[in-house]
Design a protein around this motif. Structure first.
Motif, PDB file in Angstrom:
ATOM      1  N   ARG A  13      49.303  83.839  45.151  1.00  0.00           N
ATOM      2  CA  ARG A  13      48.546  82.946  45.674  1.00  0.00           C
ATOM      3  C   ARG A  13      49.728  81.850  46.193  1.00  0.00           C
ATOM      4  O   ARG A  13      50.139  81.020  45.237  1.00  0.00           O
ATOM      5  N   ILE A  15      50.637  78.232  47.305  1.00  0.00           N
ATOM      6  CA  ILE A  15      49.966  76.911  47.406  1.00  0.00           C
ATOM      7  C   ILE A  15      51.005  75.668  47.938  1.00  0.00           C
ATOM      8  O   ILE A  15      52.008  75.711  47.103  1.00  0.00           O
ATOM      9  N   ALA A  54      46.881  79.868  50.571  1.00  0.00           N
ATOM     10  CA  ALA A  54      46.003  79.000  50.045  1.00  0.00           C
ATOM     11  C   ALA A  54      45.933  77.825  50.898  1.00  0.00           C
ATOM     12  O   ALA A  54      45.271  76.647  50.774  1.00  0.00           O
ATOM     13  N   VAL A  57      48.006  71.489  49.559  1.00  0.00           N
ATOM     14  CA  VAL A  57      47.572  70.440  49.089  1.00  0.00           C
ATOM     15  C   VAL A  57      47.544  69.188  49.808  1.00  0.00           C
ATOM     16  O   VAL A  57      48.499  68.799  50.334  1.00  0.00           O
ATOM     17  N   ASP A  82      45.124  67.419  41.536  1.00  0.00           N
ATOM     18  CA  ASP A  82      44.623  68.499  42.468  1.00  0.00           C
ATOM     19  C   ASP A  82      45.306  69.818  42.533  1.00  0.00           C
ATOM     20  O   ASP A  82      44.873  70.954  42.144  1.00  0.00           O
ATOM     21  N   ASP A  85      44.259  71.593  39.310  1.00  0.00           N
ATOM     22  CA  ASP A  85      43.101  72.314  39.088  1.00  0.00           C
ATOM     23  C   ASP A  85      43.262  73.657  40.112  1.00  0.00           C
ATOM     24  O   ASP A  85      42.837  74.732  39.849  1.00  0.00           O
ATOM     25  N   ARG A  86      43.993  73.727  41.049  1.00  0.00           N
ATOM     26  CA  ARG A  86      44.248  74.927  42.062  1.00  0.00           C
ATOM     27  C   ARG A  86      45.184  75.874  41.289  1.00  0.00           C
ATOM     28  O   ARG A  86      44.623  77.188  41.146  1.00  0.00           O
ATOM     29  N   THR A  87      46.080  75.367  40.549  1.00  0.00           N
ATOM     30  CA  THR A  87      46.983  76.105  39.608  1.00  0.00           C
ATOM     31  C   THR A  87      46.081  76.971  38.445  1.00  0.00           C
ATOM     32  O   THR A  87      46.102  78.202  38.306  1.00  0.00           O
ATOM     33  N   PRO A  97      49.991  82.100  40.751  1.00  0.00           N
ATOM     34  CA  PRO A  97      50.099  80.987  41.832  1.00  0.00           C
ATOM     35  C   PRO A  97      51.717  80.719  42.002  1.00  0.00           C
ATOM     36  O   PRO A  97      52.379  80.532  40.969  1.00  0.00           O
TER      37      PRO A  97
END
Length: 308
Positions: A13, A15, A54, A57, A82, A85-87, A97
């Motif tokens: 993913r 990011i 994704a 951020v 943020d 949280d995504r990781t 990620p």
């Protein structure tokens, strides 16, 4: 974005974290775009991986923030929360990620997120930090005031409490699970912290004397002993600026092209990589996107590309 079903164990993913709030030099916020314009996705897909982008951020506009260290630190902390949280969400899903920076302050969030996800299953995170710099200053010890020189300190629970407490694991990283590879430019306060906490730090002299293979074998042992795997955080300035010119804080005498690839190949061989950052690419300082292309090749090696 891909609409095909995601197979977690074979999914990466992306990011993007277009943050330049932690750096003095402008332009590193364009790093995620440079990475996406490189051959990164194609190289990963050729390995049979599903790449799920994704997006980026959200990061506040530097020009709209009050020009004070406190305001910038607060904004960086919000972005890092943020990112954390995504990781954590990706690691929970069994997805790897890959954070595209942006300056290295983002790792205060990404590594905290990996630490949280592993902590939820009773495990600690290891951290391999490939960088010319230790990034171990705090707001009290920094000479420059730049937060991209502080993420490791905050992951160890030092420095500004809000930034140091983004993980459910306290601290996010224990000193015995952290290892540096490739250091060559440290402040006196950082040297003292490394000694005081007993952190394992391999400098370029260690690589010169012992060879990259021996150093990386030790680094992997440190990051995997007593952990549920490791987070790899790679600053593009770890590589010598002759190979990677598009960085904001170049230091001569870094890893060669082959040393950099060998390190990534060894990382993949462990099977213990849980998350990765590739940061500090500044397209303004680059030549024909060469540094982003090099980064794409190194990432591919970390995810399984082989010569034969």
């Amino acid at each position: 974005m891909h609409t095909t079903p995601l197979h977690p164990a074979r999914t990466v993913r992306l990011i993007g974290v277009p943050i330049d709030l932690g750096a003095a030099r402008r332009g590193v916020d364009m790093g995620p775009s440079a990475m996406r314009l490189s051959s990164l996705v194609q190289q990963l897909e050729r390995l049979g991986l599903t790449v799920h982008d994704a997006g980026n951020v959200p990061v506040p506009d530097r020009a709209l923030l009050p020009a004070t260290p406190a305001a910038r630190l607060q904004a960086i902390t919000a972005v890092c929360a943020d990112v954390a949280d995504r990781t954590a969400a990706a690691v929970r899903e069994g997805i790897t990620p890959l954070m595209l920076g942006g300056d290295h302050s983002l790792a205060a969030g990404s590594v905290a997120g990996t630490a949280t996800a592993l902590h939820e299953r009773g495990e600690r995170v290891g951290l391999i930090w490939l960088d010319a710099h230790a990034d171990l200053n705090t707001p009290q010890t920094t000479l420059s005031g730049n937060v991209h020189g502080m993420p490791v300190a905050h992951l160890l629970g030092l420095g500004d409490p809000p930034l140091a407490q983004l993980s459910s694991a306290t601290p996010a990283v224990r000193p015995q699970h952290l290892v540096y590879v490739g250091l060559r430019d440290l402040d006196d306060a950082e040297k003292a912290t490394i000694r005081d906490l007993g952190i394992r730090a391999f400098t370029m002299r260690d690589i010169d004397e012992r060879g990259l293979r021996a150093v990386m074998d030790d680094a992997v042992t440190i990051a995997t002993t007593g952990t549920g795997g490791f987070h790899l955080s790679c600053d593009a300035d770890w590589v010598d600026p002759q190979e990677a010119p598009g960085v904001g804080t170049p230091v001569r005498g870094g890893a060669t092209l082959r040393e950099a690839h060998l390190a990534m190949e060894i990382i993949h061989d462990t099977g213990a990589l849980r998350a990765m950052d590739l940061v500090e690419i500044n397209p303004i300082l680059d030549a024909r996107n060469a540094t982003a292309e090099l980064a794409a090749e190194l990432i591919a090696s970390a995810f399984g590309r082989r010569i034969l």
